[in-house]
Design a protein around this motif. Structure first.
Motif, PDB file in Angstrom:
ATOM      1  N   ILE A 137       0.889  -1.246  -0.157  1.00  0.00           N
ATOM      2  CA  ILE A 137       0.151   0.046   0.170  1.00  0.00           C
ATOM      3  C   ILE A 137       0.804   0.946  -0.498  1.00  0.00           C
ATOM      4  O   ILE A 137       0.222   2.005  -0.647  1.00  0.00           O
ATOM      5  N   ARG A 164       0.998   4.160  -2.514  1.00  0.00           N
ATOM      6  CA  ARG A 164       0.624   5.837  -2.316  1.00  0.00           C
ATOM      7  C   ARG A 164       2.199   6.472  -2.981  1.00  0.00           C
ATOM      8  O   ARG A 164       2.074   7.910  -3.209  1.00  0.00           O
ATOM      9  N   SER A 200       1.621   6.797  -6.850  1.00  0.00           N
ATOM     10  CA  SER A 200       0.552   7.988  -7.070  1.00  0.00           C
ATOM     11  C   SER A 200       1.215   9.199  -6.767  1.00  0.00           C
ATOM     12  O   SER A 200       1.160  10.703  -7.653  1.00  0.00           O
ATOM     13  N   SER A 253      -7.039   0.634  -2.806  1.00  0.00           N
ATOM     14  CA  SER A 253      -6.156   1.396  -3.615  1.00  0.00           C
ATOM     15  C   SER A 253      -4.804   1.338  -4.759  1.00  0.00           C
ATOM     16  O   SER A 253      -4.460   2.256  -5.026  1.00  0.00           O
ATOM     17  N   LYS A 266      -7.757   3.447  -6.575  1.00  0.00           N
ATOM     18  CA  LYS A 266      -7.681   4.733  -6.438  1.00  0.00           C
ATOM     19  C   LYS A 266      -6.592   5.209  -7.680  1.00  0.00           C
ATOM     20  O   LYS A 266      -6.712   6.138  -8.926  1.00  0.00           O
TER      21      LYS A 266
END
Lengths: 182, 398
Positions: free
Chosen positions: B117, B121, B124, B213, B216
């Motif tokens: 995760i 992140r 991203s 996740s 997104k």
């Protein structure tokens, strides 16, 4: 011997220093008989026939230097002043219609005013109008829309190419030696 | 730690933004703020705020000089829309980090859930930074090009050509290849691959947190790819043609200026001289000779007087006008002329017909042409005249 159709008009106009434009019917005749006309003008008059997709014209050492110089000055100042106004002058030459009022405004307010005033063809609005509609018109460099309006035919490219080549020589020759009168 | 309240810092920035802007401009230009420059700016603005600038950590000391902290520098840069153009290398680094993170995500897809995760992140965040950098760069490059076009810095054309070539070579073309979706190594292309991967995982992964996740990330990538496509279009449709046009036009103008500066010494383009003879042309002598020679008669012309008497005819305007007015209205004026002359003279000549024609211009007579513009012939001694049918009537009386 058989000559191409419109032969007389082709010979008359080209020998008169005219640009024969692609939209004219006798341009197609020249294009179709390109080889014949290249030889014809070379053997008969020792002139070179320049033909591209937009126009045909004759080139020779018997050149009208004064007229060519005046036309070059005209285009030089026009391009310079259009650029000063933030316009894309290449687009303007290719697509825009010009009025004498606009031309006079640009020329009367030009920073090259001294040069203009010493030029008999371009020094005031009357001489300029005669020069554009008569001298340039006769050679098919402009197309008259009305008594006050005109646009340029693709013949203007001969002068733009000239400036381009001149710039090439200048930039190759003397870096750091320019003054543009800005 | 900053002791001040966040609102106090923001209020301070709002109150002294003019000073901060000046400091930003100095750093933007020189890379740092010299202590003398800082003192001058504060003195000129009559603001003694150096302690707060340090306390609120807006400024950082660099040896004896200062610089705005990165976070504030970027904030001011963003609100002023005055971005430093990033070198393609600076943007390219995002490509490396994005690739590395993506590889790690793929390799550790069945590994620890939390690190997976965090990596998603991180990826991203890198994608966001990459897209921001590209957007800022496009804005900056577009501004640069427009400034160059309007020539706000009064550059000469040679310099304009160099500047335009510089932007194309070092910034625009490399940025274009970073964004080129058709290029296998472009970052945009890599992001398309990531998007495909995220799409599969958001639907198929067993863990819900990881699925979310990926979901997104997937939607972020769709948006980013759209944005990048727009940026790419700005580059190819607007920026490149604009700067290319500046370069071409500046080149032509350089040529024109060279010509205007010494137009008498430079040979203009060849334009064929028209063949029509000028009085001073070298052909004019032969041409004129040839022209006059065509009238040169070889035989001698002798004029012999004859004793024949000729009729002397004098046009009596008063008499003919009276006759004409008496005959009005007339349907065919020339017919009337013919009749008059036939009755009174021995022969009809051109001269007599033309003399009578003069009557048409008298104020007392109104003349109208036949609406169908018909012509009739009149035979004279020497000619056959084709004349229009003219109606004549007394002027003012219908």
């Amino acid at each position: 011997m058989e000559y191409p159709e419109m032969h007389r008009q082709i010979v008359d106009e080209l020998l008169d220093g005219k640009f024969v434009l692609s939209r004219e019917r006798h341009f197609d005749e020249i294009k179709e008989n390109e080889g014949f006309y290249i030889d014809f003008f070379k053997i008969s008059f020792n002139h070179e026939l320049e033909i591209n997709n937009e126009f045909a014209r004759l080139i020779s050492d018997e050149t009208d230097e004064n007229l060519s110089r005046d036309i070059s000055i005209f285009f030089a100042i026009l391009c310079y002043e259009l650029d000063r106004q933030g316009k894309n002058f290449l687009d303007a030459l290719q697509y825009s219609e010009f009025s004498m009022e606009e031309i006079n405004y640009l020329f009367d307010n030009s920073s090259w005013i001294d040069l203009l005033q010493s030029n008999k063809q371009l020094r005031d609005s009357d001489t300029r109008k005669r020069f554009i509609f008569s001298s340039m018109g006769k050679r098919n460099i402009i197309d008259k829309v009305s008594d006050e309006r005109f646009y340029f035919t693709p013949a203007y490219k001969v002068f733009i190419d000239f400036a381009n080549e001149l710039a090439g020589h200048t930039l190759n020759k003397s870096p750091g030696d320019s003054d543009n009168g800005n | 730690m900053i002791k001040a309240e966040p609102k106090t810092i923001l209020h301070f920035m709002w109150s002294y933004f003019d000073v901060l802007r000046e400091l930003f401009d100095v750093q933007h230009k020189d890379g740092l703020i010299r202590k003398e420059t800082l003192a001058t700016i504060l003195q000129r603005n009559k603001r003694d705020i150096k302690p707060q600038l340090i306390e609120y950590k807006l400024l950082r000391k660099v040896s004896d000089d200062y610089e705005l902290r990165d976070v504030y520098y970027k904030l001011i840069e963003f609100v002023l829309f005055e971005f430093r153009p990033l070198l393609p290398e600076e943007i390219e680094k995002f490509g490396v980090s994005i690739s590395d993170l993506f590889r790690n995500i793929k390799d550790g897809i069945h590994g620890d859930k939390d690190i997976l995760i965090d990596r998603i992140r991180g990826l991203s965040s890198q994608i966001k930074e990459f897209a921001d950098s590209v957007e800022k760069n496009s804005i900056r490059l577009l501004n640069e090009c427009r400034e160059l076009k309007s020539n706000v810095n009064q550059l000469d054309y040679r310099e304009k050509i160099q500047r335009a070539s510089f932007w194309i070579q070092y910034y625009i073309l490399p940025l274009n290849s970073i964004l080129d979706v058709n290029h296998s190594e472009s970052i945009t292309n890599k992001m398309l691959g990531i998007s495909e991967f995220a799409n599969q995982k958001r639907l198929a992964f067993t863990d819900e947190g990881i699925r979310q996740s990926f979901e997104k990330l997937y939607f972020q990538l769709i948006q980013t790819n759209d944005d990048l496509l727009k940026q790419s279009k700005v580059l190819t449709n607007e920026l490149l043609p604009l700067i290319d046009r500046i370069r071409t036009e500046s080149l032509i103008l350089t040529g024109w200026i060279t010509f205007l500066q010494s137009h008498n010494k430079i040979q203009p383009p060849k334009l064929l001289k028209s063949k029509k003879g000028n009085p001073y042309s070298k052909r004019v002598y032969l041409n004129t000779k040839e022209y006059f020679e065509q009238f040169k008669a070889d035989e001698e012309a002798i004029i012999v007087d004859d004793d024949q008497e000729y009729e002397t005819w004098v046009f009596n305007k008063t008499k003919y006008k009276r006759e004409l007015i008496k005959s009005l209205p007339i349907d065919n004026f020339f017919d009337w002329c013919h009749e008059q002359l036939k009755d009174e003279t021995s022969e009809i000549t051109n001269e007599k017909v033309f003399a009578l024609t003069g009557l048409l211009f008298d104020d007392e007579i109104e003349v109208n042409a036949n609406p169908e513009m018909k012509f009739v012939s009149i035979k004279t001694k020497t000619s056959k005249l084709s004349v229009p049918i003219l109606n004549a009537k007394k002027n003012g009386i219908s």
